[in-house]
Scaffold this motif. Structure first.
Motif, PDB file in Angstrom:
ATOM      1  N   ARG A  93      28.770  31.495 -90.844  1.00  0.00           N
ATOM      2  CA  ARG A  93      29.007  32.914 -91.109  1.00  0.00           C
ATOM      3  C   ARG A  93      28.149  33.706 -90.120  1.00  0.00           C
ATOM      4  O   ARG A  93      26.987  33.412 -89.927  1.00  0.00           O
ATOM      5  CB  ARG A  93      28.602  33.269 -92.535  1.00  0.00           C
ATOM      6  CG  ARG A  93      28.718  34.753 -92.863  1.00  0.00           C
ATOM      7  CD  ARG A  93      28.077  35.086 -94.201  1.00  0.00           C
ATOM      8  NE  ARG A  93      28.842  34.551 -95.309  1.00  0.00           N
ATOM      9  CZ  ARG A  93      29.585  35.286 -96.126  1.00  0.00           C
ATOM     10  NH1 ARG A  93      29.666  36.587 -95.944  1.00  0.00           N
ATOM     11  NH2 ARG A  93      30.229  34.733 -97.123  1.00  0.00           N
ATOM     12  N   ALA A  94      28.753  34.720 -89.531  1.00  0.00           N
ATOM     13  CA  ALA A  94      28.012  35.588 -88.609  1.00  0.00           C
ATOM     14  C   ALA A  94      27.155  36.577 -89.403  1.00  0.00           C
ATOM     15  O   ALA A  94      27.500  36.947 -90.531  1.00  0.00           O
ATOM     16  CB  ALA A  94      28.983  36.347 -87.720  1.00  0.00           C
ATOM     17  N   LEU A  95      26.071  36.977 -88.806  1.00  0.00           N
ATOM     18  CA  LEU A  95      25.255  38.025 -89.411  1.00  0.00           C
ATOM     19  C   LEU A  95      26.059  39.323 -89.441  1.00  0.00           C
ATOM     20  O   LEU A  95      26.739  39.659 -88.482  1.00  0.00           O
ATOM     21  CB  LEU A  95      24.005  38.288 -88.570  1.00  0.00           C
ATOM     22  CG  LEU A  95      22.866  37.303 -88.668  1.00  0.00           C
ATOM     23  CD1 LEU A  95      21.808  37.635 -87.622  1.00  0.00           C
ATOM     24  CD2 LEU A  95      22.256  37.318 -90.049  1.00  0.00           C
ATOM     25  N   THR A  96      25.956  40.034 -90.534  1.00  0.00           N
ATOM     26  CA  THR A  96      26.545  41.371 -90.607  1.00  0.00           C
ATOM     27  C   THR A  96      25.489  42.376 -90.160  1.00  0.00           C
ATOM     28  O   THR A  96      24.299  42.049 -90.072  1.00  0.00           O
ATOM     29  CB  THR A  96      26.999  41.709 -92.038  1.00  0.00           C
ATOM     30  OG1 THR A  96      25.822  41.763 -92.883  1.00  0.00           O
ATOM     31  CG2 THR A  96      27.986  40.673 -92.578  1.00  0.00           C
ATOM     32  N   MET A  97      25.915  43.593 -89.924  1.00  0.00           N
ATOM     33  CA  MET A  97      24.953  44.639 -89.565  1.00  0.00           C
ATOM     34  C   MET A  97      23.951  44.858 -90.690  1.00  0.00           C
ATOM     35  O   MET A  97      22.772  45.071 -90.448  1.00  0.00           O
ATOM     36  CB  MET A  97      25.685  45.945 -89.232  1.00  0.00           C
ATOM     37  CG  MET A  97      26.448  45.890 -87.923  1.00  0.00           C
ATOM     38  SD  MET A  97      25.403  45.499 -86.498  1.00  0.00           S
ATOM     39  CE  MET A  97      24.397  46.957 -86.417  1.00  0.00           C
ATOM     40  N   GLU A  98      24.420  44.765 -91.940  1.00  0.00           N
ATOM     41  CA  GLU A  98      23.503  44.944 -93.071  1.00  0.00           C
ATOM     42  C   GLU A  98      22.467  43.831 -93.114  1.00  0.00           C
ATOM     43  O   GLU A  98      21.284  44.081 -93.369  1.00  0.00           O
ATOM     44  CB  GLU A  98      24.257  45.010 -94.393  1.00  0.00           C
ATOM     45  CG  GLU A  98      23.315  45.273 -95.556  1.00  0.00           C
ATOM     46  CD  GLU A  98      24.016  45.562 -96.869  1.00  0.00           C
ATOM     47  OE1 GLU A  98      23.350  45.418 -97.898  1.00  0.00           O
ATOM     48  OE2 GLU A  98      25.195  45.920 -96.858  1.00  0.00           O
ATOM     49  N   ILE A 115      21.112  41.106 -82.737  1.00  0.00           N
ATOM     50  CA  ILE A 115      22.457  41.604 -82.426  1.00  0.00           C
ATOM     51  C   ILE A 115      23.091  40.914 -81.232  1.00  0.00           C
ATOM     52  O   ILE A 115      24.172  41.286 -80.813  1.00  0.00           O
ATOM     53  CB  ILE A 115      22.446  43.139 -82.225  1.00  0.00           C
ATOM     54  CG1 ILE A 115      21.534  43.527 -81.063  1.00  0.00           C
ATOM     55  CG2 ILE A 115      22.039  43.842 -83.506  1.00  0.00           C
ATOM     56  CD1 ILE A 115      21.622  44.993 -80.680  1.00  0.00           C
ATOM     57  N   ARG A 116      22.443  39.895 -80.719  1.00  0.00           N
ATOM     58  CA  ARG A 116      23.022  39.139 -79.601  1.00  0.00           C
ATOM     59  C   ARG A 116      24.219  38.326 -80.091  1.00  0.00           C
ATOM     60  O   ARG A 116      24.207  37.783 -81.196  1.00  0.00           O
ATOM     61  CB  ARG A 116      22.001  38.160 -79.038  1.00  0.00           C
ATOM     62  CG  ARG A 116      20.855  38.815 -78.362  1.00  0.00           C
ATOM     63  CD  ARG A 116      19.906  37.787 -77.799  1.00  0.00           C
ATOM     64  NE  ARG A 116      18.809  38.471 -77.145  1.00  0.00           N
ATOM     65  CZ  ARG A 116      17.590  38.011 -77.091  1.00  0.00           C
ATOM     66  NH1 ARG A 116      17.299  36.854 -77.630  1.00  0.00           N
ATOM     67  NH2 ARG A 116      16.652  38.693 -76.482  1.00  0.00           N
ATOM     68  N   PRO A 117      25.233  38.212 -79.254  1.00  0.00           N
ATOM     69  CA  PRO A 117      26.365  37.351 -79.630  1.00  0.00           C
ATOM     70  C   PRO A 117      25.914  35.885 -79.682  1.00  0.00           C
ATOM     71  O   PRO A 117      25.019  35.480 -78.945  1.00  0.00           O
ATOM     72  CB  PRO A 117      27.367  37.545 -78.493  1.00  0.00           C
ATOM     73  CG  PRO A 117      26.859  38.657 -77.658  1.00  0.00           C
ATOM     74  CD  PRO A 117      25.417  38.874 -77.986  1.00  0.00           C
ATOM     75  N   TYR A 118      26.530  35.121 -80.563  1.00  0.00           N
ATOM     76  CA  TYR A 118      26.235  33.693 -80.645  1.00  0.00           C
ATOM     77  C   TYR A 118      27.452  32.967 -81.196  1.00  0.00           C
ATOM     78  O   TYR A 118      28.329  33.567 -81.801  1.00  0.00           O
ATOM     79  CB  TYR A 118      24.982  33.415 -81.492  1.00  0.00           C
ATOM     80  CG  TYR A 118      25.082  33.784 -82.954  1.00  0.00           C
ATOM     81  CD1 TYR A 118      25.327  32.798 -83.917  1.00  0.00           C
ATOM     82  CD2 TYR A 118      24.921  35.094 -83.389  1.00  0.00           C
ATOM     83  CE1 TYR A 118      25.406  33.123 -85.260  1.00  0.00           C
ATOM     84  CE2 TYR A 118      24.994  35.418 -84.734  1.00  0.00           C
ATOM     85  CZ  TYR A 118      25.235  34.441 -85.657  1.00  0.00           C
ATOM     86  OH  TYR A 118      25.312  34.759 -86.990  1.00  0.00           O
ATOM     87  N   GLU A 119      27.459  31.666 -80.977  1.00  0.00           N
ATOM     88  CA  GLU A 119      28.592  30.835 -81.373  1.00  0.00           C
ATOM     89  C   GLU A 119      28.441  30.402 -82.822  1.00  0.00           C
ATOM     90  O   GLU A 119      27.357  30.019 -83.267  1.00  0.00           O
ATOM     91  CB  GLU A 119      28.685  29.583 -80.498  1.00  0.00           C
ATOM     92  CG  GLU A 119      28.990  29.870 -79.042  1.00  0.00           C
ATOM     93  CD  GLU A 119      30.412  30.336 -78.834  1.00  0.00           C
ATOM     94  OE1 GLU A 119      31.321  29.827 -79.522  1.00  0.00           O
ATOM     95  OE2 GLU A 119      30.611  31.230 -77.990  1.00  0.00           O
ATOM     96  N   LEU A 120      29.542  30.435 -83.541  1.00  0.00           N
ATOM     97  CA  LEU A 120      29.608  29.871 -84.882  1.00  0.00           C
ATOM     98  C   LEU A 120      30.139  28.448 -84.775  1.00  0.00           C
ATOM     99  O   LEU A 120      30.830  28.103 -83.820  1.00  0.00           O
ATOM    100  CB  LEU A 120      30.519  30.700 -85.778  1.00  0.00           C
ATOM    101  CG  LEU A 120      30.069  32.133 -86.063  1.00  0.00           C
ATOM    102  CD1 LEU A 120      31.100  32.837 -86.914  1.00  0.00           C
ATOM    103  CD2 LEU A 120      28.720  32.145 -86.748  1.00  0.00           C
ATOM    104  N   GLU A 121      29.826  27.639 -85.764  1.00  0.00           N
ATOM    105  CA  GLU A 121      30.364  26.272 -85.821  1.00  0.00           C
ATOM    106  C   GLU A 121      31.860  26.354 -86.061  1.00  0.00           C
ATOM    107  O   GLU A 121      32.319  27.163 -86.874  1.00  0.00           O
ATOM    108  CB  GLU A 121      29.706  25.468 -86.951  1.00  0.00           C
ATOM    109  CG  GLU A 121      28.275  25.101 -86.686  1.00  0.00           C
ATOM    110  CD  GLU A 121      28.116  24.106 -85.537  1.00  0.00           C
ATOM    111  OE1 GLU A 121      28.919  23.150 -85.453  1.00  0.00           O
ATOM    112  OE2 GLU A 121      27.202  24.312 -84.740  1.00  0.00           O
TER     113      GLU A 121
END
Length: 127
Positions: A93-98, A115-121
């Motif tokens: 799950r990606a981090l949300t802004m909250e 807030i950097r982009p990153y890869e999810l599994e």
């Protein structure tokens, strides 16, 4: 505790304990000023002792948890759900802004590292 430069892990631990004791002190009071000064000193020490470099947000969270003795349960309390914390730490799950906001405002993790982009599994799909 006398306020002085933070140069050792022991100084860092003592300053964190004092920050925890002072947490919530009103700005403009002696305790509030002390809290602000200690937080600034701790931030300076951590930036030099534990540079985050190009770590992605999940690595940043893990490093911060290790540095501060926080657990996945602490992250679950911050996010409001154990499964949500697990999914973030396992890159499902990606981090949300909250979530990023809470990590920044409550744990002091710099927003720019969250807030950097990153890869999810990749999710396994059943065939």
């Amino acid at each position: 505790m006398d306020i002085h430069s933070i140069t050792t892990p022991e100084d860092h631990s003592r300053a964190l304990a004092e920050i925890e004791r002072l947490w919530g002190a009103a700005p403009g009071t002696d305790e509030g000023d002390r809290l602000d000064l200690l937080a600034t000193l701790v931030e300076h020490y951590e930036q030099h002792a534990f540079p985050l470099g190009d770590t992605d947000p999940v690595e940043t969270i893990r490093i911060h948890m290790d540095m501060t003795g926080r657990t996945q349960s602490d992250l679950a309390a911050l996010f409001g759900s154990a499964s949500r914390a697990s999914e973030v730490l396992n890159r499902r799950r990606a981090l949300t802004m909250e979530m990023a906001y809470r990590l920044n405002s409550e744990w002091g993790i710099p927003a720019e590292t969250l807030i950097r982009p990153y890869e999810l599994e990749a999710r396994k799909r059943s065939a």
